[in-house]
Design an enzyme around this catalytic site. Structure first.
Site, PDB file in Angstrom:
ATOM      1  N   GLN A 327     -15.163  -6.521  -0.926  1.00  0.00           N
ATOM      2  CA  GLN A 327     -14.232  -5.886  -1.855  1.00  0.00           C
ATOM      3  C   GLN A 327     -14.843  -5.811  -3.250  1.00  0.00           C
ATOM      4  OE1 GLN A 327     -13.678  -8.493   0.222  1.00  0.00           O
ATOM      5  NE2 GLN A 327     -11.489  -8.716   0.682  1.00  0.00           N
ATOM      6  N   GLN A 349     -16.029  -0.618  -0.414  1.00  0.00           N
ATOM      7  CA  GLN A 349     -14.762  -1.211   0.012  1.00  0.00           C
ATOM      8  C   GLN A 349     -13.869  -1.464  -1.205  1.00  0.00           C
ATOM      9  OE1 GLN A 349     -15.121  -4.655   2.556  1.00  0.00           O
ATOM     10  NE2 GLN A 349     -12.930  -5.065   2.566  1.00  0.00           N
ATOM     11  N   ASP A 350     -12.604  -0.997  -1.111  1.00  0.00           N
ATOM     12  CA  ASP A 350     -11.595  -1.236  -2.156  1.00  0.00           C
ATOM     13  C   ASP A 350     -11.963  -0.572  -3.484  1.00  0.00           C
ATOM     14  OD1 ASP A 350     -10.391  -2.692  -0.207  1.00  0.00           O
ATOM     15  OD2 ASP A 350     -10.327  -4.584  -1.300  1.00  0.00           O
ATOM     16  N   ASP A 371     -10.697   0.814   3.235  1.00  0.00           N
ATOM     17  CA  ASP A 371      -9.486   0.576   2.422  1.00  0.00           C
ATOM     18  C   ASP A 371      -9.708   1.021   0.970  1.00  0.00           C
ATOM     19  OD1 ASP A 371      -8.658  -0.660   4.752  1.00  0.00           O
ATOM     20  OD2 ASP A 371      -8.985  -2.694   4.005  1.00  0.00           O
ATOM     21  N   ARG A 439      -4.517   2.108   7.376  1.00  0.00           N
ATOM     22  CA  ARG A 439      -4.058   0.969   8.177  1.00  0.00           C
ATOM     23  C   ARG A 439      -3.104   0.135   7.323  1.00  0.00           C
ATOM     24  NH1 ARG A 439      -8.755  -3.672   8.636  1.00  0.00           N
ATOM     25  NH2 ARG A 439      -9.481  -3.631   6.475  1.00  0.00           N
TER      26      ARG A 439
END
Length: 534
Positions: A327, A349-350, A371, A439
């Site tokens: 992240q 990511q993130d 994500d 998700r």
């Protein structure tokens, strides 16, 4: 048929919550135990409110809402006290970072609860929709404190802060205000004329669309060359401009072309700040913090924004931690009534943490892998291009991870009139990786994609479970409405109870600028072009 099913489910859900407005003579007969029985968490409600029946005396639903917020505020202040006591126990970098995050988040929760109480009592333009937004943020802050403890594996250290029933009491406030919101059926204030709310100046309308006006009206200038009259640091420029602001006017910071390597915080006391760059290709703010390097997801952000009414134009926000460091946030925003126009967000990511409040992104570019659009804001992306990058071998791409944790939070991610495409690094190997639209990060995760182009690299089932579990499949809400492109067909989409192929314009309208973020009441005055409906 699906619309009828949705309606039946909605009616059943409301009935379960047992909310109704009682006649005054019937209400006066009800004690606090009755009111608490109508909430999702009656035990803490009775425990913290039943001990002082004179103080917590409700004669109406409006009275009870105020009392639930007061009870939540008292527990949040207690949590703040306990959080401050943890400071002396910080014996490691991990604990120090979690302590700082949670201290800030709990302070912000107290602020949101206070704003809600004060607005109920004194603000004529206040709406129940406003209250639902602020209460949603108050609850989200507590959950982000909890998730940060998990990021750095210090949950035991932080448990005194998270064990005081603050979340449950805020959840009760959300449910109670939700009942009033349903009965009033309002989403935004009508206190505006010709589409412009009275609390915003006409000058802001033109700022985003007139380049010369932005340069000449800037309060401060940031430049890499350090020329006379300018700052080298964006943070220093913001601090200076805010400290010398007269009244409540907007602060405009002009950031000239260049790459600025710094981490920036626009705190909750820095309202109405505007950052203007020379274009997303030319003005770049970059950092490299990540969870792997010892930060929480929250504190990894290159730029973090909490102040109300933030605006950005023509800037790239970047995190260069890379795909191997987990992240790593490029931008985190909890700015209510905020706008990002012609900006880019780059990471893996993130990438983009849409933490909380009402946010609008127009003509932006978002890059990432896992994500990479996540959080619990009420947020609309309009005319944006979402680029999915190449992940590590064995990984799958997931575009969204929405974090709605309570059924009464008025939050969600809406992607409207946009394009979902493979980035240049993914395109040559696109068949080697699976890509999903989203998700469920939390129990009531809510994401809708409408009238958008979906390229053929998105997997036919469309949506992913959370770590191969059945978590939230019955309670999430994922919807698709009139999308187009090679992967837009819903024929082979997941069969979860929470997934919906939206066919009714009335249902789709709930996720537009007008409904999800009450945009008609505040976006016109920013000058950003937008579509209010479908």
């Amino acid at each position: 048929m699906r619309t009828i099913t949705i309606l039946k489910s909605f009616i059943f859900f409301i009935c379960l919550c047992s909310y109704r407005i009682l006649a005054d003579d019937e209400i006066t007969k009800k004690g606090i135990d009755y009111w608490c029985s109508t909430t999702p968490h009656p035990e803490p409600c009775n425990y913290f409110m039943g001990r002082d029946p004179e103080k917590f005396d409700a004669r109406s639903m409006e009275d009870f809402r105020t009392l639930t917020i007061q009870a939540a505020l008292e527990r949040a202040v207690d949590a703040q006290t306990r959080a401050s006591q943890l400071g002396s126990r910080c014996r490691s970098k991990r604990k120090t970072i979690v302590y700082r995050d949670c201290n800030n988040l709990i302070d912000n929760t107290i602020l949101q609860l206070n704003i809600t109480l004060q607005s109920i009592q004194t603000n004529e333009s206040f709406t129940n929709f406003d209250a639902q937004t602020w209460l949603s943020t108050a609850l989200t802050n507590i959950e982000i404190c909890r998730s940060g403890s998990l990021d750095l594996n210090v949950t035991k250290f932080n448990s005194p802060v998270l064990s005081g029933n603050v979340s449950e009491l805020i959840s009760n406030s959300l449910a109670t205000n939700g009942g009033l919101l349903e009965s009033s059926n309002t989403t935004s204030s009508s206190n505006h004329k010709h589409g412009f709310p009275g609390w915003m100046s006409q000058g802001d309308r033109r700022l985003l669309l007139q380049d010369l006006a932005l340069a000449t009206r800037a309060n401060v200038v940031v430049s890499n060359d350090g020329r006379a009259g300018s700052f080298r640091s964006i943070q220093a420029a913001i601090n200076y401009a805010v400290s010398r602001r007269v009244g409540n006017g907007r602060v405009v910071v002009y950031v000239k072309r260049g790459v600025y390597r710094e981490n920036i915080l626009i705190s909750r006391t820095m309202n109405k700040v505007m950052l203007v760059g020379d274009g997303l290709r030319y003005t770049v703010i970059t950092g490299s913090r990540s969870v792997s390097s010892g930060f929480t997801t929250y504190s990894s952000a290159t730029v973090g924004i909490d102040g109300i009414g933030f605006i950005a134009r023509g800037i790239t926000f970047r995190n260069t931690a890379g795909p191997r460091n987990g992240q790593a946030v490029a931008l985190r925003s909890a700015s209510d009534l905020s706008v990002f126009y012609a900006c880019a967000f780059e990471g893996y990511q993130d990438t983009l943490f849409v933490h909380a409040q009402r946010q609008f992104y127009k003509s932006c570019y978002i890059y990432g892998t896992i994500d990479f659009i996540f959080g619990n804001a009420a947020v609309v992306f309009q005319n944006c291009i979402i680029y999915v990058r190449r992940p590590l071998v064995g990984q799958a791409n997931v575009i969204t991870a929405q974090g709605r944790g309570d059924p009464f939070q008025n939050t969600g991610i809406s992607i409207h009139n946009s394009r979902i495409m493979p980035a240049p690094d993914l395109r040559p190997v696109v068949r080697s990786f699976r890509t999903f639209l989203g998700r469920p990060w939390q129990q009531y995760s809510r994401t809708v994609i409408m009238k958008s182009f979906i390229d053929n690299f998105v997997t036919p089932e469309g949506w992913s479970t959370w770590e191969n579990s059945n978590f939230a499949l019955n309670t999430l809400y994922y919807g698709e409405y009139q999308n187009f492109g090679p992967a837009a067909t819903t024929r082979n989409r997941v069969k979860w109870p929470g997934f919906h192929v939206i066919t009714s314009p009335n249902v789709a309208n709930r996720f537009t600028v007008s409904s999800l973020i009450a945009g008609r009441a505040w976006l016109p005055s920013t000058g950003v072009p937008f579509v209010a409906g479908l």
